[in-house]
Design a protein around this motif. Structure first.
Motif, short mmCIF file in Angstrom:
data_model
loop_
_atom_site.label_atom_id
_atom_site.label_comp_id
_atom_site.label_asym_id
_atom_site.label_seq_id
_atom_site.Cartn_x
_atom_site.Cartn_y
_atom_site.Cartn_z
N LYS A 31 13.32 4.11 0.57
CA LYS A 31 12.26 3.46 1.36
C LYS A 31 11.50 2.46 0.49
CE LYS A 31 11.55 6.73 5.05
NZ LYS A 31 10.92 7.98 5.40
N THR A 32 11.37 2.82 -0.81
CA THR A 32 10.67 1.90 -1.72
C THR A 32 11.46 0.60 -1.85
OG1 THR A 32 9.90 3.83 -2.94
CG2 THR A 32 9.62 1.69 -4.02
N SER B 276 1.00 4.10 -2.83
CA SER B 276 0.63 5.51 -2.57
C SER B 276 1.59 6.48 -3.27
CB SER B 276 0.62 5.77 -1.06
OG SER B 276 1.95 5.75 -0.58
N GLY B 277 2.79 6.01 -3.59
CA GLY B 277 3.77 6.84 -4.30
C GLY B 277 4.44 7.86 -3.41
N ASN B 278 4.21 7.77 -2.09
CA ASN B 278 4.78 8.75 -1.18
C ASN B 278 6.18 8.39 -0.67
OD1 ASN B 278 2.49 10.27 -1.39
ND2 ASN B 278 1.49 9.25 0.34
N LEU B 279 6.65 7.20 -1.04
CA LEU B 279 7.95 6.77 -0.52
C LEU B 279 9.09 7.21 -1.43
CD1 LEU B 279 7.27 3.07 0.64
CD2 LEU B 279 7.30 5.15 2.03
N ASP B 280 10.18 7.57 -0.80
CA ASP B 280 11.34 7.91 -1.64
C ASP B 280 11.97 6.62 -2.12
OD1 ASP B 280 12.86 6.83 0.39
OD2 ASP B 280 13.16 8.80 1.36
N GLU C 76 0.83 -1.21 0.00
CA GLU C 76 0.00 0.00 0.00
C GLU C 76 0.87 1.26 0.00
OE1 GLU C 76 -4.06 -1.64 2.19
OE2 GLU C 76 -2.56 -0.54 3.36
N LEU C 77 1.95 1.17 0.82
CA LEU C 77 2.87 2.32 0.90
C LEU C 77 3.50 2.61 -0.47
CD1 LEU C 77 4.76 1.87 4.29
CD2 LEU C 77 3.29 3.77 3.63
#
Ligand code: ADP
Length: 426
Positions: free
Chosen positions: A249-250, A242-246, A238-239
């Motif tokens: 972190k991805t 969301s596309g919010n991870l750099d 999910e993280l």
């Protein structure tokens, strides 16, 4: 069943009654024939001694026929006035000519009766007399009303017997079946003869209850164990979505997903293997396990090196067992990987094989005494954290299953903080 009992007892008893009636009528008829012959002989002897005329004997005896012949068979007198040329051939007449007297009997179609003959040789003439008695068929027909009475009595007795059989035999069986259906309680019986059936039902019930319990437990454990990696995979996926991870972190999330997926598939493989073992009917064969073990432990060298574990082995040559190659490697995999996993840094592992036993000893964290009795149960783990590096508690249960089916004794001895020794006695 009651219908079958009734039908069987009816058929058997009717057959017995008819057989008895027919044979006893025949015996009775033969007895009468023999007695008649004796009577005829007595009368002829009386007649011979008295010197009376043949006609007088006929009146005296009230016999059916009286024939007097000369010694060539020529009829001198016949009470029925018949010309009896062929009488000379009769068995009784022939016997009288050759040995002084003779008797015979035959069915008279004309009179529908059995005619008994007696013939005697008086030196100068042959005297032949006959009396008619009831034929065996007539005797049987005369006995028929009594026989029918017996048959009615027989049917009544059979009905009574069936009722008694149903009450005393089938009723307790029905009662037993009733108490066995839809209940998990212990089945009890009033008659000791039914106890073996009750024992079987109770054993089966216990087995079904235990199997159900174990199945429920298994499903609940599997879903529980799967939940942790699945939740982790879902969360990280999910993280990422969301596309919010750099980027860093991805990458970390992706590697966690990978780890958890591997953990999941390893668990599924173990679950499948565990249930597969129940139906494993593959044949065993003579296997030199010394060679198998020596070769297999080589594959662990990189792991030992990686974990800085000292490995020592003492393997007796040419230990041959009736088993399968994969049973030995599976046991080794589970025991050695545990010995590595639960070892201390710079710990050691010692593997010993003698003709009678296999031992895997480690200098690891050890197991609490209370835990020792549970470690062979499915999904039992000492560390309940379900963390990434903890197992699912299936490895030792597979080892136990393999040992049980091979009739090997698996034991464990452990001292908390010092180490653990798993022993398999062949
Ligand atoms: P897993 O290792 O996958 O958790 P196992 O059935 O192999 O499952 O082992 C059950 C439990 O027994 C483990 O959780 C662990 O706590 C304990 N155990 C097994 N082998 C060892 C060992 N050599 N040393 C210490 N603990 C052990």
């Amino acid at each position: 069943m009651s219908k079958r009992i009734l039908l069987t007892s009816l058929i058997v008893t009717i057959f017995v009654i008819l057989f008895f009636a027919i044979t006893s009528t025949e015996v009775y008829h033969n007895q009468i024939v023999t007695e008649t012959k004796t009577i005829l002989k007595t009368y002829t002897n009386v007649y011979k001694a008295s010197g009376e005329k043949p006609e007088d004997l006929k009146e005296l005896l009230d016999c059916n026929s009286l024939t007097v012949m000369d010694l060539t068979g020529k009829v001198i007198y016949d009470s029925n006035g018949a010309s009896i040329g062929s009488v000379i051939d009769a068995i009784d007449v022939q016997a009288a000519i050759s040995s002084g007297e003779g008797s015979s009997e035959g069915y008279s179609i004309e009179k529908k009766m059995t005619e008994v003959f007696y013939c005697t040789n008086t030196e100068n003439e042959l005297i032949r007399i006959s009396i008619c008695i009831n034929s065996s068929t007539t005797m049987f027909l005369q006995a028929l009303p009594t026989l029918l009475g017996f048959l009615v009595l027989d049917i009544t007795l059979c009905l009574l017997f069936t009722w008694l059989a149903t009450s005393f035999i089938l009723h307790p069986v029905k009662e037993l079946a009733q108490s066995a259906i839809g209940t998990n309680k212990e089945v009890k019986v009033r008659f000791k003869e039914l106890q073996p059936i009750a024992n079987v039902i109770n054993q089966k019930n216990e087995y079904v209850i235990n199997s159900q319990k174990s199945k429920d437990e298994f499903i609940s454990n599997v879903t529980h164990e799967m939940n942790t990696p699945l939740t982790s995979i879902k969360g990280f996926a999910e993280l990422i979505a969301s596309g919010n991870l750099d980027k860093q972190k991805t990458i970390k999330a992706g590697s966690t997903i990978l780890n958890q997926s591997e953990r999941l598939s390893s668990m599924i493989a173990k679950i499948l293997r565990y249930s597969e073992l129940d139906d494993d009917l593959l044949p065993t064969y003579d296997l030199n396990i010394s060679n198998v073990i020596k070769e297999h432990v080589l594959t662990y060298s990189p792991l030992f090196k990686d974990k800085k574990i000292t490995f020592e082995q003492q393997i007796e040559d040419n230990v041959v067992l009736k088993t399968r190659h994969e049973y030995i490697t599976e046991i080794l995999d589970n025991l050695i990987s545990n010995a590595v996993k639960y070892n201390k840094p710079k710990g050691s592992i010692k593997l010993t094989l003698t003709n009678r036993k296999l031992e895997v000893a480690d200098t690891g964290i050890g197991i609490d005494r209370e835990e020792l009795t549970h470690i062979f149960s499915r999904f039992y783990t000492v560390d309940k954290s379900h963390g990434e590096n903890t197992g699912f508690g299936l490895g030792l249960s597979i080892v136990k299953k393999l040992c049980d089916r091979s009739h090997w004794k698996l034991t464990v001895d452990s001292t908390k903080g010092e180490g653990t020794v798993f022993t398999i006695e062949f």
